[in-house]
Design a protein around this motif. Structure first.
Motif, short mmCIF file in Angstrom:
data_model
loop_
_atom_site.label_atom_id
_atom_site.label_comp_id
_atom_site.label_asym_id
_atom_site.label_seq_id
_atom_site.Cartn_x
_atom_site.Cartn_y
_atom_site.Cartn_z
N SER A 10 -1.82 -12.61 24.34
CA SER A 10 -2.81 -13.22 23.45
C SER A 10 -3.54 -12.17 22.64
O SER A 10 -3.98 -11.15 23.18
N PHE A 11 -3.65 -12.42 21.33
CA PHE A 11 -4.46 -11.60 20.42
C PHE A 11 -5.57 -12.50 19.86
O PHE A 11 -5.28 -13.52 19.24
N GLU A 12 -6.83 -12.11 20.08
CA GLU A 12 -7.95 -12.92 19.62
C GLU A 12 -8.90 -12.08 18.77
O GLU A 12 -9.40 -11.05 19.22
N GLU A 13 -9.12 -12.52 17.54
CA GLU A 13 -10.06 -11.87 16.63
C GLU A 13 -9.80 -10.37 16.52
O GLU A 13 -10.72 -9.57 16.42
N THR A 14 -8.56 -9.99 16.59
CA THR A 14 -8.23 -8.58 16.56
C THR A 14 -7.98 -8.11 15.13
O THR A 14 -7.67 -8.90 14.24
N LYS A 15 -8.11 -6.80 14.91
CA LYS A 15 -7.86 -6.22 13.59
C LYS A 15 -6.48 -5.58 13.50
O LYS A 15 -6.17 -4.89 12.53
N ILE A 16 -5.68 -5.79 14.52
CA ILE A 16 -4.32 -5.26 14.52
C ILE A 16 -3.49 -5.99 13.46
O ILE A 16 -3.48 -7.22 13.40
N LYS A 17 -2.80 -5.22 12.62
CA LYS A 17 -2.04 -5.80 11.52
C LYS A 17 -0.54 -5.86 11.80
O LYS A 17 0.18 -6.62 11.13
N SER A 18 -0.07 -5.07 12.73
CA SER A 18 1.37 -5.03 13.00
C SER A 18 1.62 -4.95 14.49
O SER A 18 1.04 -4.11 15.18
N VAL A 19 2.48 -5.82 14.98
CA VAL A 19 2.87 -5.83 16.40
C VAL A 19 4.39 -5.82 16.46
O VAL A 19 5.04 -6.68 15.87
N LYS A 20 4.96 -4.82 17.14
CA LYS A 20 6.40 -4.67 17.25
C LYS A 20 6.82 -4.74 18.71
O LYS A 20 6.13 -4.25 19.59
#
Length: 594
Positions: free
Chosen positions: A488-498
């Protein structure tokens, strides 16, 4: 109302008649809640145990037995799964009851005089043991007392506005008092709570009009569960240490990330704060001015200070001295660590604690906190929130050399920079939540987390990593994130997930909330794995071709279903991003090498 569908109701009633006695009582209990109401599993199970519907046996506690009842009702389709939160270790957190089944539960409970629902226009007199007051009931005290046999009541549940006469000394046998999300309790609404000597379950969750618990709470010697979560209560009364049977204390906020704008008080609460502040100024200003003969008062100053602090942070409660003597405590969350280490010394002694939440941790009390946690050998769930300020949790958790070996759930809220090394020792950890940790070495942290063999749920909230790109890599010698089922990603500023090949082979759910506002395209390269074991008995090319074709059609169906679900989710995004699915065609040639 359709007569042709009457058989459905008959069949459902037969399903009820075939239930074991224990499950019949649990099913009828569901009629306490309104139609289409979302019923919390936690709430229901705790209430059943407090009512005596389940008892300790076969080495299992009453709560564990009640939980098996809940799942049995689900397995029989008498309740409908409703929701599972992103970081829950349970298969379902709440449920609903189908309208037809809800009607049957109400009818049966009325026939057996078990549960009475006090609604607008209701003129009945009931001797039922369980009373539910509907949100539309607007009667007075006379109507209330004439409708219900108060000495017979075992539980009272309120879904509307609170009235002072709802708590009566005539309720001598009351075991459950549930005011969850009730409005209007106010400052003196619980003054008579101490008269309910047999009370086992008290819930004030979501009651925003209350800021203090009365000292008379200490008279409830049978109390097992106290739930004051999502209220403005910031201090437990000193008398709570008398409650030696108390097992579960839930306090603080459900969400650790509190928006100050949403933490505003109700009109009644603001009025209480204003009056208390005036009284406080009248009695305490002379003290601060150095005038002799004046002492700082506990009646006004302490509540005002605690309440003001709670308005700003609204996390946790201060615990009184002596709570270490409460050996029966299993759940204590969330404890606010004030000035000094007194609270940390208190929580070291209830060594039977299973779940603990602590707020206000920093460098100054970090060592004391680590020593306290090291003593809690049976701890299964730990939530740690940093004190207000920029330092966060930096340098606060490093002294914990031997964490509780049975820890299943860990939540860290606050700046860390580097993940503590002892996290790698949590070989039984199932759930990990990182919120605002600001980890500087994402690759190192991901590598450490990926080695946890039992980890099933990983939740990343806010600025959990100081980067815009995360890559989940698989190590050469072993599979990383081998047991992860929910990411789960919540309100995150991460732009790329590999995701590299071989990582997260058991991932079932990828949840992304309140982020990706600019997304316009989603590309997926996903293939369902061929079940090669099915082809082992094929000895000729004709049989092989036929089976490959069947498998291909099956894969196409599953792919189409997955596309449909993804498009439904993408349609909720205001940008209406498009879905591009690579390798959309399956190839029989892929299987020719079998």
């Amino acid at each position: 109302m359709n007569p042709e569908l009457g058989m459905i109701k008959t069949v459902l009633q037969k399903s009820y008649d075939g239930l074991p006695f224990d499950l019949k009582s649990c099913f009828l209990y569901l009629s306490i809640f309104p139609e289409d109401h979302v019923i919390s599993r936690r709430r229901l199970v705790r209430r059943w145990a407090s009512e005596g519907y389940s008892t300790e046996r076969l080495g299992k506690s009453a709560i564990e037995i009640a939980d098996t009842y809940f799942m049995e009702l689900n397995n029989r389709s008498l309740i409908l799964p409703f929701k599972r939160s992103a970081d829950s270790r349970k298969s379902m957190d709440s449920c609903k009851v189908h309208d037809l089944l809800h009607e049957i539960a109400i009818t049966k409970s009325l026939q057996e005089d078990v549960i009475f629902r006090l609604e607008e226009g209701c003129n009945l007199k009931s001797t039922a043991r369980h009373l539910a007051i509907s949100s539309d009931w607007r009667g007075d005290q006379g109507q209330f007392e004439s409708s219900v046999d108060l000495p017979q009541l075992r539980s009272l549940t309120v879904f509307g506005e609170f009235q002072s006469f709802f708590i009566s000394k005539k309720m001598r046998m009351l075991r459950v008092l549930d005011f969850e999300n009730t409005n209007g309790i106010g400052y003196h609404g619980l003054d008579d709570i101490g008269k309910l000597l047999h009370l086992r379950y008290l819930s004030l969750r979501g009651c925003r009009d209350i800021i203090l618990l009365p000292d008379s709470l200490g008279k409830l010697r049978q109390l097992l569960t106290l739930d004051i979560r999502d209220t403005y209560i910031t201090t437990l009364p000193k008398t709570i240490v008398k409650l030696q049977k108390l097992q579960f204390v839930h306090a603080g906020n459900k969400s650790e990330d509190v928006d100050v704008e949403t933490s505003l008080l109700s009109r009644r609460g603001r009025h209480i704060l204003l009056v208390s502040s005036v009284l406080c100024a009248a009695c305490c200003v002379p003290t601060y001015m150095g005038i002799d003969g004046f002492n700082r008062c506990d009646a006004c100053c302490t509540p005002v200070e605690n309440f003001t602090e709670g308005l700003i942070q609204n996390k946790g409660v201060l615990v009184p001295r002596g709570i270490r003597k409460m050996r029966g405590l299993l759940t204590l969350r969330a404890v606010k660590v004030g000035r000094g280490n007194a609270a940390l010394q208190e929580i070291r002694c209830p060594t039977g604690l299973r779940k603990l939440g602590v707020t206000g941790i920093n460098k100054r009390n970090g060592l004391a906190f680590c020593l306290a946690i090291a003593d809690l050998k049976k701890l299964e769930s730990l939530s740690v929130s940093a004190a207000a300020g920029r330092s966060g949790l930096r340098g606060s958790l490093d002294a914990l050399s031997t964490p509780p070996e049975n820890l299943l759930s860990l939540k860290l809220y606050g700046s860390l920079d580097i993940l503590p090394e002892w996290v790698a020792m949590l070989q039984k950890l199932v759930k990990l939540r990182l919120s605002g940790t600001g980890l500087l070495d994402p690759d190192g942290a991901i590598q450490l987390i990926g080695r946890l063999p039992k980890l099933q749920i990983l939740s990343l909230y806010g600025l959990s990593f100081q980067c815009e790109e995360i890559c989940f890599r698989s190590e050469q010698t072993e599979i990383s994130f081998r047991s992860i089922k929910l990411l789960s990603f919540e309100e995150t500023k991460i732009k790329s997930v590999k995701f590299e090949a071989g990582t997260m082979p058991k991932l079932e759910q990828l949840k992304v909330t309140e982020c990706l506002p600019s997304i316009n395209e989603v590309q997926l390269d996903a293939r369902f794995p061929w079940d090669r074991g099915k082809f082992s008995d094929c000895h000729d090319s004709e049989s092989l071709d036929k089976m490959i074709e069947e498998e291909g059609q099956n894969e196409k169906w599953k792919t189409d279903e997955l596309k449909k679900k993804i498009r439904e989710q993408l349609s909720l995004n205001e940008n209406k991003p498009i879905l591009i699915w690579k390798n959309d065609n399956w190839d029989i040639g892929d299987m020719r090498g079998i």
